[in-house]
Design a protein around this motif. Structure first.
Motif, PDB file in Angstrom:
ATOM      1  N   ARG A 199      30.448   9.528  28.490  1.00  0.00           N
ATOM      2  CA  ARG A 199      31.867   9.851  28.334  1.00  0.00           C
ATOM      3  C   ARG A 199      32.551   8.837  27.422  1.00  0.00           C
ATOM      4  O   ARG A 199      33.328   9.196  26.529  1.00  0.00           O
ATOM      5  N   ALA A 200      32.265   7.578  27.673  1.00  0.00           N
ATOM      6  CA  ALA A 200      32.891   6.528  26.867  1.00  0.00           C
ATOM      7  C   ALA A 200      32.475   6.646  25.405  1.00  0.00           C
ATOM      8  O   ALA A 200      33.291   6.430  24.490  1.00  0.00           O
ATOM      9  N   ARG A 213      34.419   9.554  23.787  1.00  0.00           N
ATOM     10  CA  ARG A 213      35.800   9.140  23.482  1.00  0.00           C
ATOM     11  C   ARG A 213      35.835   8.243  22.251  1.00  0.00           C
ATOM     12  O   ARG A 213      36.725   8.368  21.397  1.00  0.00           O
ATOM     13  N   ARG A 214      34.867   7.353  22.153  1.00  0.00           N
ATOM     14  CA  ARG A 214      34.838   6.438  21.012  1.00  0.00           C
ATOM     15  C   ARG A 214      34.667   7.210  19.706  1.00  0.00           C
ATOM     16  O   ARG A 214      35.354   6.935  18.718  1.00  0.00           O
ATOM     17  N   PHE A 261      32.830  18.876  28.236  1.00  0.00           N
ATOM     18  CA  PHE A 261      33.989  18.181  27.678  1.00  0.00           C
ATOM     19  C   PHE A 261      34.659  19.064  26.633  1.00  0.00           C
ATOM     20  O   PHE A 261      34.028  19.912  25.994  1.00  0.00           O
ATOM     21  N   PHE A 293      37.894  19.137  23.553  1.00  0.00           N
ATOM     22  CA  PHE A 293      38.869  18.423  22.730  1.00  0.00           C
ATOM     23  C   PHE A 293      39.562  19.423  21.819  1.00  0.00           C
ATOM     24  O   PHE A 293      38.977  20.429  21.411  1.00  0.00           O
ATOM     25  N   LEU A 317      35.486  10.200  19.066  1.00  0.00           N
ATOM     26  CA  LEU A 317      36.636  11.065  18.788  1.00  0.00           C
ATOM     27  C   LEU A 317      37.889  10.274  18.409  1.00  0.00           C
ATOM     28  O   LEU A 317      38.937  10.874  18.166  1.00  0.00           O
ATOM     29  N   ARG A 318      37.785   8.954  18.339  1.00  0.00           N
ATOM     30  CA  ARG A 318      38.965   8.147  18.015  1.00  0.00           C
ATOM     31  C   ARG A 318      39.548   8.486  16.649  1.00  0.00           C
ATOM     32  O   ARG A 318      40.755   8.378  16.436  1.00  0.00           O
ATOM     33  N   ARG A 345      42.485  14.389  22.370  1.00  0.00           N
ATOM     34  CA  ARG A 345      42.160  13.714  23.625  1.00  0.00           C
ATOM     35  C   ARG A 345      41.073  14.529  24.313  1.00  0.00           C
ATOM     36  O   ARG A 345      41.183  15.746  24.426  1.00  0.00           O
ATOM     37  N   ALA A 346      40.015  13.854  24.757  1.00  0.00           N
ATOM     38  CA  ALA A 346      38.904  14.552  25.399  1.00  0.00           C
ATOM     39  C   ALA A 346      39.192  14.756  26.884  1.00  0.00           C
ATOM     40  O   ALA A 346      39.705  13.864  27.562  1.00  0.00           O
TER      41      ALA A 346
END
Length: 552
Positions: free
Chosen positions: A330-331, A334-335, A239, A241, A337-338, A343-344
């Motif tokens: 993955r989820a 993303r959480r 991943f 970012f 990195l909020r 954006r990942a």
């Protein structure tokens, strides 16, 4: 009169004759042959070598060490000699015989049930990968950016690290075998007591933990080590970012720490690379726009970054597990990195294939750039999967604008100039941001490009690797890089940040700045190696005081 009382030239000649009786003439090199075999390191270090020994078995190593002790000729053990930027095959002091262990290439034992492998110091990343593939074993090689031809044990003994699940490579070493300075063989207590299988699966053994003496030290010649291997999971997914602004770095550090804490055992190490570092990966060095002995001007960096759409910082990580585990992870990424304006992007082999196909439809320079970046991503994904390759080696030659042929790259022989500043940095957002600013300022003041990578060793600590690139054909530029290292070392130390390892030119810093630890190491060495035969000058006060002048 003992051999140690003979004049040095007579001792050396007598020792060479004795070694040739044991190893044969072809595997005992004189000074000129050694100089040809071991080129000047990328750091510019070259020592006056007394010669080299090329044993092929442990008994030969033992006898070589006994003869060195008898004739009072110091030895400097190496694995494959590819310790680029830290001295290469060159010792701390002049006058040593290189003890080249690259001929000890046996994979002694591989336990597919308990996932351990016992290797000798000449076993390379590529050799282990080929062995695993040949036997269709589902394990990952602890690959590093140093490339396929580098020793597995050599990296672990320098406490190196990588990006695969067992990132701490010495942490994955469960057992060591070593020849001591008197020629005797050390084995851990559990193995000696009759439990070799237990010894290979339990790192700490019983009684005092002695294996650690043989890392970054000079207490013995390691001839084998057992390494725990990570299984290759169903899914490996990288991943990425991007941080568009420098000011986003503290929030990203907090997010990285949260990801590593939350996804322990699923997330591998995470890298953060600054814009200049990423530019060096995707653009050739703009030599026509850079004054001699200067860093790339900021306006040139900005233009190259705009052309490639590069951010201020790039984050790269990997997820390991079943398809379901990776999907859930993955989820979570993303959480976490909020809180970072980013954006990942997630990438695996299945997604990479179609992208590479589409890139072939893009005409001109834009298509060429897209294909080059996708090829780099594919090679990076291989490293994350435990498949060694040369994707990171061109960095050492970026400034030089040259490098060897793919598959045979050797930064030392290719004339590249690089030495490393590699401090440990606690994973506190404000500490990391201050550190990055310090490196940028100090490097630019010395005309060196601040190419910064931060690699997580845990959820608590980064190791940062900063290659100080210079033109090795320009002695003044090399001096400039060494002054830059000294300034970075001092500025880092002022902040409580110090390297996890030192090059051979910098060993005296250990003795001067850690006198208590250095004195204890010297006391241990006085018992184990009273003749000061093995790697004199490495990380002990006694040898540092004896060390002569700097290499050139």
């Amino acid at each position: 009169m003992g051999n140690d009382a003979l004049p040095p030239d007579e001792r050396h000649a007598s020792a060479l004759a004795a070694w040739r009786e044991v190893l044969g003439t072809a595997r005992v090199l004189g000074p000129d042959q050694a100089r040809a075999r071991y080129p000047q390191d990328t750091s510019g270090t070259r020592r006056a070598l007394a010669g080299a020994l090329l044993p092929g078995t442990v008994p030969e190593v033992q006898e070589a060490v006994r003869l060195a002790q008898r004739h009072a000729v110091p030895l400097y053990p190496i694995s494959t000699g590819n310790n680029w930027g830290y001295g290469g095959a060159h010792p701390v002091r002049d006058g040593c015989m290189v003890l080249d262990l690259s001929g000890l290439r046996a994979i002694r034992r591989l336990d597919p049930e308990l996932a351990t492998v016992t290797v000798e110091p000449g076993v390379t990343q590529a050799q282990l990968r080929a062995h695993l593939d040949r036997h269709r074993l589902p394990f990952m090689v602890p690959a590093t950016g140093a490339g396929p031809r580098c020793s597995l044990l050599g990296n672990a003994l320098e406490r190196g690290y990588g990006l695969t699940p067992y990132a701490d490579h010495f942490g994955a070493v469960t057992s060591l075998e070593a020849v001591l300075a008197d020629g005797s063989l050390y084995r851990p207590a559990l193995a000696e007591m009759g439990a070799p299988d237990v010894d290979e699966v339990f790192k700490w053994g019983i009684g005092p933990y002695l294996d650690g003496l043989f890392t970054q030290g000079a207490f013995g010649v390691v001839t084998a080590g057992t390494i725990a291997l990570a299984h290759r999971p169903e899914r490996v997914e990288s991943f990425f970012f991007e941080l568009r602004e420098e000011s986003h770095l503290p929030a990203a550090v907090a997010a990285v720490r949260a990801i590593l804490t939350d996804l322990e055992g699923v997330s591998g190490s995470i890298n953060l690379m600054n814009r200049r570092r990423v530019v060096s990966m995707v653009e050739p060095f703009p030599a026509a726009e850079v004054p001699p002995r200067q860093a790339v001007p900021e306006e040139v960096v900005a233009r190259l970054a705009r052309r490639q759409r590069l951010p201020a910082w790039l984050g790269v990580g990997a997820l390991y597990g079943t398809a379901a585990v990776v999907r859930a992870a993955r989820a979570r990424v993303r959480r976490h990195l909020r809180g970072v304006p980013t954006r990942a992007l997630f990438l695996n082999r299945g997604r990479l294939g179609p992208l590479r196909g589409l890139s072939r439809l893009i005409p001109g320079a834009l298509g060429e750039g897209a294909r080059a970046r996708l090829e780099s991503l594919a090679l990076g994904l291989e490293i994350l999967e435990g498949i060694p390759n040369e994707v990171a080696l061109p960095l050492a030659c970026w400034r030089a604008g040259r490098g060897g042929e793919p598959g045979a790259r050797d930064p030392a022989r290719d004339g590249c100039g690089v030495l490393w500043y590699s401090p440990l940095v606690p994973m506190r957002p404000e500490t990391v941001a201050d550190y990055a600013g310090m490196v940028t300022r100090v490097a630019l003041e010395h005309g060196i490009d601040p190419l910064i990578t931060l690699t997580s060793l845990s959820a608590r600590c980064f190791d940062s690797t900063v290659p100080l690139l210079f033109d090795r054909a320009d002695a003044l530029h090399g001096d400039q890089a060494r002054r830059c290292f000294a300034a970075l070392f001092q500025a880092g130390r002022d902040r409580g940040l110090l390297p996890y390892r030192l090059g051979v030119e910098e060993m005296d810093r250990f003795a001067r700045l850690a006198p208590g630890a250095g004195a204890l190491a010297a006391r241990l060495r006085a018992v184990l190696d009273p003749g000061d035969i093995l790697s004199p000058g490495r990380y002990t006060a006694q040898e540092a005081e004896r060390a002569g002048g700097k290499g050139t």
